[in-house]
Write a protein that holds these residues in place. Sequence first.
Motif, mmCIF file in Angstrom:
data_model
loop_
_atom_site.group_PDB
_atom_site.id
_atom_site.type_symbol
_atom_site.label_atom_id
_atom_site.label_comp_id
_atom_site.label_asym_id
_atom_site.label_seq_id
_atom_site.Cartn_x
_atom_site.Cartn_y
_atom_site.Cartn_z
ATOM 1 N N PRO A 76 43.334 31.848 41.237
ATOM 2 C CA PRO A 76 42.625 32.174 40.838
ATOM 3 C C PRO A 76 42.798 31.907 38.569
ATOM 4 O O PRO A 76 41.569 31.977 38.322
ATOM 5 C CB PRO A 76 43.044 33.698 40.795
ATOM 6 C CG PRO A 76 43.120 33.742 42.282
ATOM 7 C CD PRO A 76 44.453 32.575 41.425
ATOM 8 N N ARG A 77 43.768 32.197 38.452
ATOM 9 C CA ARG A 77 43.638 31.446 37.200
ATOM 10 C C ARG A 77 43.186 30.544 36.272
ATOM 11 O O ARG A 77 42.421 29.955 35.735
ATOM 12 C CB ARG A 77 45.330 32.052 35.883
ATOM 13 C CG ARG A 77 45.914 33.156 36.527
ATOM 14 C CD ARG A 77 46.260 33.173 34.874
ATOM 15 N NE ARG A 77 47.551 32.806 35.383
ATOM 16 C CZ ARG A 77 49.138 33.452 36.089
ATOM 17 N NH1 ARG A 77 48.664 34.791 36.403
ATOM 18 N NH2 ARG A 77 49.523 32.300 36.257
ATOM 19 N N ALA A 124 38.810 32.997 36.830
ATOM 20 C CA ALA A 124 38.716 33.789 37.341
ATOM 21 C C ALA A 124 38.812 35.742 37.066
ATOM 22 O O ALA A 124 40.519 35.227 36.865
ATOM 23 C CB ALA A 124 39.333 33.983 39.036
ATOM 24 N N GLU A 125 38.279 36.613 37.139
ATOM 25 C CA GLU A 125 38.312 37.714 36.515
ATOM 26 C C GLU A 125 39.270 38.818 38.082
ATOM 27 O O GLU A 125 39.316 39.859 37.386
ATOM 28 C CB GLU A 125 37.890 38.443 35.597
ATOM 29 C CG GLU A 125 37.810 37.916 34.509
ATOM 30 C CD GLU A 125 36.319 37.739 33.483
ATOM 31 O OE1 GLU A 125 36.462 38.453 31.981
ATOM 32 O OE2 GLU A 125 35.484 37.699 33.537
ATOM 33 N N ALA A 159 50.340 40.191 36.411
ATOM 34 C CA ALA A 159 50.537 39.289 35.177
ATOM 35 C C ALA A 159 48.601 38.349 35.345
ATOM 36 O O ALA A 159 48.205 37.712 34.479
ATOM 37 C CB ALA A 159 51.198 38.199 34.945
ATOM 38 N N GLY A 160 48.186 38.249 36.467
ATOM 39 C CA GLY A 160 47.232 37.851 36.767
ATOM 40 C C GLY A 160 45.775 38.304 37.522
ATOM 41 O O GLY A 160 45.878 39.618 36.114
ATOM 42 N N PRO A 161 44.811 38.629 38.033
ATOM 43 C CA PRO A 161 42.972 39.028 37.901
ATOM 44 C C PRO A 161 43.303 39.976 38.546
ATOM 45 O O PRO A 161 44.303 39.739 39.326
ATOM 46 C CB PRO A 161 42.154 38.014 38.577
ATOM 47 C CG PRO A 161 42.948 36.728 38.764
ATOM 48 C CD PRO A 161 44.524 36.624 38.359
ATOM 49 N N ALA A 162 42.486 40.963 38.282
ATOM 50 C CA ALA A 162 42.742 42.388 38.960
ATOM 51 C C ALA A 162 42.071 41.127 41.030
ATOM 52 O O ALA A 162 41.355 40.560 41.068
ATOM 53 C CB ALA A 162 40.947 42.874 38.834
ATOM 54 N N ALA A 177 35.073 49.503 37.034
ATOM 55 C CA ALA A 177 36.436 49.870 37.216
ATOM 56 C C ALA A 177 37.375 48.679 37.526
ATOM 57 O O ALA A 177 38.807 48.755 37.467
ATOM 58 C CB ALA A 177 36.667 51.137 38.601
ATOM 59 N N LEU A 178 37.067 48.055 38.453
ATOM 60 C CA LEU A 178 37.627 47.492 38.602
ATOM 61 C C LEU A 178 38.370 46.338 38.008
ATOM 62 O O LEU A 178 39.551 45.891 37.896
ATOM 63 C CB LEU A 178 37.811 46.312 40.514
ATOM 64 C CG LEU A 178 37.712 47.723 41.407
ATOM 65 C CD1 LEU A 178 36.941 47.120 43.173
ATOM 66 C CD2 LEU A 178 39.040 47.769 41.872
#
Length: 356
Positions: free
Chosen positions: A280-281, A285-286, A314-317, A206-207
């Motif tokens: 993270p990017r 990482a996601e 724009a980035g990860p969850a 979900a996340l």
Amino acid sequence: MGLAHARPDLVFAVRRCCMDGFCTLICPDGIEARPVFAALRELLALAGVTGIDGFTMTQVDREWHIFSAYRAVHGIYYTDLPLLENASEWGADTLFFPGCSLASYAPELTRAVFAWLREQGMEVALSVDCCGSPLRSGGFADRCEAFKHRLAERAVSAGIKRVVLVCPGCRDEWETAEGAEGLELIALPELLAAAGAKPLPEKLRALAGNEAPVVTFFDSCHDRDGRFGGPLRRIFDDGACVECAHHGANAVCCGAAGAVSLVDQGICDRRARRALDEEPRAAGAELVVANCPTCAYTFAAARRADAASGEGAAGPAFCQYLELLFEPGFDWPGVFGRLESMWSGEYGPWLAQELL
């Protein structure tokens, strides 16, 4: 304080410091900057160079502040549970201290963790108090210390032997509270890891959009010793994990520390972007897992600002670690909506009188 009046840029520099301790890592003499800047803020406040402006809602040593008011307005109560106030009546020897953000903004998640602690055989009571850190950020260190002392005294007199903490920042304040010396302070991730807790696949899906995302951890600047981050990494050791450039002892601020947003929102935004998007990017990482609820709040606010500006996510969850281990979570759009609606609804005049 003549220098402060003559050099407002120096006052601005003190107020822009997030007091995350990162500069101590590269200081050749190992100077602990946090207490230095906390003392400088206190001096500025005592001399009247800085005032209460911006901190009226976070005077957590008073009955009404933003967190207690939020809970009252929106009917968030825990009176059906053993509380610190009546812990001795319940025979509780363990205090669950979720911190003000979790207890206020995620009540069902708070209850789920409380129930889990009971399932582990603990005689536990709940506290919805703040740890006092907002007072320190405002330059009211004396009030912060007095507040923490009263909190520790209440716990000890109620028969509490140990305190289970969700947040590294709360741990720091409890560790330095006068009267808390005999209390055992336990990081909640230590208990979860020891019990074999693992992320719920449906929450990961979900996340992050898939059941096995590449995970990175955002370590709070209060967790340089890894008391929270170490166990969290054991909980996630079955999945793909990567480290950001700043982590562990090298952790940096999420943007919220020191209430710097009151004087320089831009620097807070840049810190949040570095923590949530850039690093993270770069690590691939996601999903960013924060070990502090306030860090998660800061990330949610950054994503909300992105949406308002039309930039989108724009980035990860991201999430706070408890959201992956228990069914309930944070409803951030709902939280921000309720925070705003407090001021325009029937309680608006009362809030303005009490908090502004």
